[in-house]
Design a protein around this motif. Sequence first.
Motif, PDB file in Angstrom:
ATOM      1  N   LEU A   1       0.840  -1.187   0.000  1.00  0.00           N
ATOM      2  CA  LEU A   1       0.000   0.000   0.000  1.00  0.00           C
ATOM      3  C   LEU A   1       0.885   1.252   0.000  1.00  0.00           C
ATOM      4  N   ASP A   2       0.476   2.268  -0.750  1.00  0.00           N
ATOM      5  CA  ASP A   2       1.276   3.496  -0.833  1.00  0.00           C
ATOM      6  C   ASP A   2       1.463   4.154   0.523  1.00  0.00           C
ATOM      7  N   ASP A   3       0.432   4.103   1.367  1.00  0.00           N
ATOM      8  CA  ASP A   3       0.520   4.760   2.675  1.00  0.00           C
ATOM      9  C   ASP A   3       1.067   3.837   3.766  1.00  0.00           C
ATOM     10  N   ASP A   4       1.473   2.623   3.389  1.00  0.00           N
ATOM     11  CA  ASP A   4       2.039   1.663   4.331  1.00  0.00           C
ATOM     12  C   ASP A   4       3.127   0.853   3.620  1.00  0.00           C
ATOM     13  N   PRO A   5       4.227   1.515   3.224  1.00  0.00           N
ATOM     14  CA  PRO A   5       5.215   0.859   2.367  1.00  0.00           C
ATOM     15  C   PRO A   5       6.053  -0.199   3.080  1.00  0.00           C
ATOM     16  N   VAL A   6       6.633  -1.081   2.275  1.00  0.00           N
ATOM     17  CA  VAL A   6       7.658  -2.010   2.742  1.00  0.00           C
ATOM     18  C   VAL A   6       8.987  -1.321   2.484  1.00  0.00           C
ATOM     19  N   GLU A   7       9.742  -1.084   3.561  1.00  0.00           N
ATOM     20  CA  GLU A   7      11.031  -0.409   3.434  1.00  0.00           C
ATOM     21  C   GLU A   7      12.150  -1.433   3.300  1.00  0.00           C
ATOM     22  N   VAL A   8      13.172  -1.050   2.549  1.00  0.00           N
ATOM     23  CA  VAL A   8      14.308  -1.935   2.303  1.00  0.00           C
ATOM     24  C   VAL A   8      15.585  -1.189   2.676  1.00  0.00           C
ATOM     25  N   HIS A   9      16.356  -1.787   3.574  1.00  0.00           N
ATOM     26  CA  HIS A   9      17.634  -1.220   4.004  1.00  0.00           C
ATOM     27  C   HIS A   9      18.739  -2.089   3.408  1.00  0.00           C
ATOM     28  N   LEU A  10      19.700  -1.458   2.756  1.00  0.00           N
ATOM     29  CA  LEU A  10      20.770  -2.188   2.099  1.00  0.00           C
ATOM     30  C   LEU A  10      21.939  -2.400   3.047  1.00  0.00           C
ATOM     31  N   MET A  11      22.495  -3.584   3.003  1.00  0.00           N
ATOM     32  CA  MET A  11      23.665  -3.898   3.814  1.00  0.00           C
ATOM     33  C   MET A  11      24.899  -3.807   2.920  1.00  0.00           C
ATOM     34  N   GLY A  12      25.940  -3.179   3.424  1.00  0.00           N
ATOM     35  CA  GLY A  12      27.214  -3.191   2.717  1.00  0.00           C
ATOM     36  C   GLY A  12      27.291  -2.316   1.484  1.00  0.00           C
ATOM     37  N   THR A  13      26.490  -1.259   1.408  1.00  0.00           N
ATOM     38  CA  THR A  13      26.626  -0.315   0.300  1.00  0.00           C
ATOM     39  C   THR A  13      26.812   1.073   0.881  1.00  0.00           C
ATOM     40  N   SER A  14      27.187   1.987   0.028  1.00  0.00           N
ATOM     41  CA  SER A  14      27.377   3.358   0.493  1.00  0.00           C
ATOM     42  C   SER A  14      26.070   4.141   0.499  1.00  0.00           C
ATOM     43  N   LEU A  15      25.003   3.544  -0.037  1.00  0.00           N
ATOM     44  CA  LEU A  15      23.714   4.233  -0.076  1.00  0.00           C
ATOM     45  C   LEU A  15      23.072   4.180   1.306  1.00  0.00           C
TER      46      LEU A  15
ATOM     47  N   SER B   1      20.184   5.938   2.146  1.00  0.00           N
ATOM     48  CA  SER B   1      18.739   6.165   2.146  1.00  0.00           C
ATOM     49  C   SER B   1      17.977   4.843   2.181  1.00  0.00           C
ATOM     50  N   VAL B   2      16.761   4.922   2.672  1.00  0.00           N
ATOM     51  CA  VAL B   2      15.883   3.761   2.740  1.00  0.00           C
ATOM     52  C   VAL B   2      15.152   3.652   1.403  1.00  0.00           C
ATOM     53  N   LEU B   3      15.153   2.462   0.836  1.00  0.00           N
ATOM     54  CA  LEU B   3      14.462   2.212  -0.421  1.00  0.00           C
ATOM     55  C   LEU B   3      13.093   1.604  -0.127  1.00  0.00           C
ATOM     56  N   THR B   4      12.237   1.537  -1.130  1.00  0.00           N
ATOM     57  CA  THR B   4      10.919   0.931  -0.942  1.00  0.00           C
ATOM     58  C   THR B   4      10.709  -0.200  -1.933  1.00  0.00           C
ATOM     59  N   ALA B   5       9.839  -1.114  -1.530  1.00  0.00           N
ATOM     60  CA  ALA B   5       9.501  -2.245  -2.388  1.00  0.00           C
ATOM     61  C   ALA B   5       8.379  -1.855  -3.336  1.00  0.00           C
ATOM     62  N   ASN B   6       8.554  -2.198  -4.595  1.00  0.00           N
ATOM     63  CA  ASN B   6       7.494  -2.032  -5.590  1.00  0.00           C
ATOM     64  C   ASN B   6       6.519  -3.196  -5.486  1.00  0.00           C
ATOM     65  N   ASP B   7       7.081  -4.389  -5.225  1.00  0.00           N
ATOM     66  CA  ASP B   7       6.281  -5.602  -5.040  1.00  0.00           C
ATOM     67  C   ASP B   7       7.119  -6.588  -4.244  1.00  0.00           C
ATOM     68  N   ILE B   8       6.420  -7.602  -3.668  1.00  0.00           N
ATOM     69  CA  ILE B   8       7.125  -8.585  -2.855  1.00  0.00           C
ATOM     70  C   ILE B   8       6.378  -9.911  -2.913  1.00  0.00           C
TER      71      ILE B   8
ATOM     72  N   GLY C   1       9.241 -15.411  -2.941  1.00  0.00           N
ATOM     73  CA  GLY C   1      10.421 -15.716  -3.736  1.00  0.00           C
ATOM     74  C   GLY C   1      11.346 -14.548  -3.989  1.00  0.00           C
ATOM     75  N   GLY C   2      10.854 -13.320  -3.753  1.00  0.00           N
ATOM     76  CA  GLY C   2      11.716 -12.181  -4.038  1.00  0.00           C
ATOM     77  C   GLY C   2      11.016 -10.852  -3.843  1.00  0.00           C
ATOM     78  N   ILE C   3      11.725  -9.798  -4.237  1.00  0.00           N
ATOM     79  CA  ILE C   3      11.240  -8.449  -4.006  1.00  0.00           C
ATOM     80  C   ILE C   3      11.669  -7.547  -5.160  1.00  0.00           C
ATOM     81  N   GLY C   4      10.783  -6.663  -5.557  1.00  0.00           N
ATOM     82  CA  GLY C   4      11.111  -5.628  -6.531  1.00  0.00           C
ATOM     83  C   GLY C   4      11.417  -4.358  -5.770  1.00  0.00           C
ATOM     84  N   ILE C   5      12.635  -3.848  -5.905  1.00  0.00           N
ATOM     85  CA  ILE C   5      13.081  -2.699  -5.127  1.00  0.00           C
ATOM     86  C   ILE C   5      13.202  -1.477  -6.029  1.00  0.00           C
ATOM     87  N   LEU C   6      12.584  -0.381  -5.597  1.00  0.00           N
ATOM     88  CA  LEU C   6      12.725   0.895  -6.301  1.00  0.00           C
ATOM     89  C   LEU C   6      13.939   1.621  -5.737  1.00  0.00           C
ATOM     90  N   ALA C   7      14.838   2.030  -6.622  1.00  0.00           N
ATOM     91  CA  ALA C   7      16.049   2.728  -6.195  1.00  0.00           C
ATOM     92  C   ALA C   7      16.228   3.990  -7.034  1.00  0.00           C
TER      93      ALA C   7
END
Length: 123
Positions: free
Chosen positions: A16-30, A32-39, A42-48
């Motif tokens: 849901l747009d007003d209740d996003p799934v947040e994605v935190h990256l391990m081991g990168t210089s980024l 910022s918190v990313l969000t999932a487009n779908d999940i 078996g996997g996740i679509g991450i918007l970056a």
Amino acid sequence: MPQSIEKRKHVRVKPLDDDPVEVHLMGTSLLSVLTANDISMGGIGILAPHHFDEWDLNEKIEIIVALPGDLADFRARGVIKQIGKKSTDLGLYGVQFTDMGPKGKQDLLIYINRLIRKNRALK
């Protein structure tokens, strides 16, 4: 004529747009918190951000997935399986899960079933 076979093994849901799934990256210089487009299980679509070029196809990554509401965050390992077209704002990365703990699997299944009941399953 043979029926076309659905390539995906798992039902994908769109958070849901007003209740996003947040994605935190391990081991990168980024930082910022990313969000999932779908999940799915078996996997996740991450918007970056479009300028995010740290991942390559078949690269192994580690992420923390923050599910909304009363469900626990979980750590997962995965492999970049798809890099979608990048717009001026965002790019879409498809990540196939390769490792996730039992609690993460349990909470993710609960989350997916909740969204299926809200008609958020993707075709």
